[in-house]
Write a protein that holds these residues in place. Structure first.
Motif, short mmCIF file in Angstrom:
data_model
loop_
_atom_site.label_atom_id
_atom_site.label_comp_id
_atom_site.label_asym_id
_atom_site.label_seq_id
_atom_site.Cartn_x
_atom_site.Cartn_y
_atom_site.Cartn_z
N ARG A 91 22.81 15.07 141.60
CA ARG A 91 23.76 15.46 142.65
C ARG A 91 24.35 14.22 143.31
NH1 ARG A 91 23.40 15.55 148.06
NH2 ARG A 91 24.36 17.25 149.30
N THR B 148 17.52 19.52 134.79
CA THR B 148 16.57 20.51 135.31
C THR B 148 15.20 19.88 135.56
OG1 THR B 148 15.41 22.60 134.86
CG2 THR B 148 16.02 21.27 132.94
N GLY C 173 28.08 21.22 145.68
CA GLY C 173 28.66 21.47 144.38
C GLY C 173 29.91 22.32 144.46
N HIS D 279 23.09 22.78 147.54
CA HIS D 279 24.01 23.58 146.73
C HIS D 279 25.45 23.56 147.26
CE1 HIS D 279 21.04 25.23 143.97
NE2 HIS D 279 20.23 25.40 145.01
N THR E 95 25.81 24.21 140.21
CA THR E 95 24.37 24.33 140.40
C THR E 95 23.97 25.78 140.19
OG1 THR E 95 24.48 24.84 142.77
CG2 THR E 95 24.44 22.51 142.16
N CYS F 290 27.96 27.47 142.87
CA CYS F 290 26.51 27.73 142.86
C CYS F 290 26.31 29.10 142.24
CB CYS F 290 25.93 27.68 144.27
SG CYS F 290 24.20 28.17 144.37
N GLU G 249 16.59 22.02 142.36
CA GLU G 249 16.73 21.19 143.56
C GLU G 249 15.68 20.11 143.68
OE1 GLU G 249 15.89 24.47 143.65
OE2 GLU G 249 17.47 25.64 144.63
N GLY H 78 17.29 16.87 139.97
CA GLY H 78 18.50 17.51 140.46
C GLY H 78 19.13 16.75 141.61
N HIS I 182 25.87 20.37 134.92
CA HIS I 182 25.25 21.50 135.63
C HIS I 182 23.87 21.08 136.09
CE1 HIS I 182 24.23 25.54 136.86
NE2 HIS I 182 23.08 25.39 136.22
N ILE I 183 23.59 21.28 137.37
CA ILE I 183 22.30 20.92 137.96
C ILE I 183 21.54 22.21 138.24
CG2 ILE I 183 21.13 19.70 139.82
CD1 ILE I 183 23.71 18.03 140.16
#
Length: 345
Positions: free
Chosen positions: A90, A8, A134, A131, A102, A137, A82, A86, A78-79
């Motif tokens: 990713r 994060t 992933g 997003h 995400t 989302c 953005e 992040g 988990h991201i």
């Protein structure tokens, strides 16, 4: 033991809905027997975000985040945001063929356009690109899910929010809280351009207006509205006591994706007035006794004066962090199921 790494860009000392949601989710995951590793800006040298110095942007070297992720050997990734961290996480997941989830917490395109001359459609192209890579989302509400689907986002799943109903609770009303006459119309949160505070502060309302919080626009708004009471930043019990003195909680924002402060206010027995937009529109849908929605915010404020504090409290109690975290965890597991291929990169 299952192990998840959460990346994060939003973290302490920031105090906002994103940080609180991640903090509460981490605590619940630990109670559920999940080992959690966090990668946050506190682990790196950082610089203040232009025009918003409270937000710190982490500075990393190429491959640093990937090296950290590889070293942790997480079962799941988990991201949450953005930003720079992040984006690096990713890229590593995609290179490694590692499934990841995400979450879409904030209206990044609207926030960017409010501060810089960048068209919303370009900013949306970036967050969609981010997003859609992933496997899942996560979004907070039904209306946001519908909106993002129309904008070309894929693999959307619901992740709601919770409330600490022991901390935020009804308390006796003082005769003259803050040395101000009633009714007290209050808002709580970051004092920033995207929160649309003038829509509340410009209203002709009886009684008094109170703004709780701090942010880059506080000095300007405090000078512009000398008759409004600005309390500054409050947390914990002091914040709970402050909420409980309000007669109506006003949520003027049109860009939040949920509105954690709405739940905090209602848990304090304070009805809510807001625009009928994503966030308040989802929380208060079919719950007219707990708050009022209206395109005319003044009308909503006056209606909310006649709403039920008991109904507001009851609605807030229907949200729990355990239920929200179980929803989050189910989405993480879904993102990692065999055959759950990404629909777009």
């Amino acid at each position: 033991m299952k192990k998840i790494t959460i990346v994060t860009d939003a973290w302490r000392p920031q105090i906002n809905g994103v940080v609180r949601s991640i903090e509460q989710t981490v605590e619940e995951l630990k109670c559920m027997g999940v080992e959690v590793v966090l990668i946050t800006p506190q682990m790196f040298t950082s610089i203040p975000c232009p025009t918003y110095p409270e937000i710190r942007l982490a500075l990393t070297v190429p491959g640093q985040i990937g090296h950290m992720l590889a070293g942790e050997e997480p079962t799941y990734v988990h991201i949450a945001t953005e930003g720079p961290l992040g984006l690096s996480a990713r890229s590593w997941c995609l290179r490694q063929g590692k499934p990841f989830s995400t979450s879409y917490h904030t209206r990044f395109p609207e926030y960017v356009s409010a501060r810089w001359p960048i068209p919303e459609n370009l900013a949306y192209a970036y967050v969609r690109y981010f997003h859609n890579a992933g496997n899942v989302c996560m979004v907070a509400t039904e209306s946001l899910e519908q909106e993002l689907t129309e904008k070309g986002f894929h693999n959307l799943r619901r992740w709601s929010r919770g409330i600490d109903a022991r901390l935020f609770r009804p308390m006796p009303k003082l005769d003259m809280p803050f040395d101000l006459p009633r009714p007290i119309f209050m808002t709580v949160g970051r004092i920033a351009v995207e929160k649309n505070l003038p829509a509340f502060l410009d209203l002709d309302l009886p009684g008094s207006k109170v703004v709780v919080g701090d942010g880059p626009a506080r000095e300007e708004l405090q000078a512009r509205y000398p008759h409004v009471h600005f309390t500054g930043f409050r947390t914990g019990e002091a914040l709970a006591e402050t909420y409980a003195q309000a007669d109506v909680f006003v949520f003027p924002s049109k860009t939040d994706t949920f509105g954690n402060t709405i739940l905090e206010a209602m848990a304090s027995g304070v009805p809510v007035a807001a625009h009928p937009v994503t966030g308040p529109g989802d929380i208060l849908k079919g719950q007219e006794a707990a708050g009022a929605l209206d395109d005319d915010l003044r009308a909503a404020c006056l209606k909310a004066l006649h709403c039920s504090p008991t109904a507001a409290r009851a609605l807030a109690e229907s949200y729990s962090w355990r239920a929200a975290t179980e929803q989050f965890w189910g989405n993480v597991l879904l993102a990692n199921q065999p055959g759950n291929e990404r629909l777009a990169a």
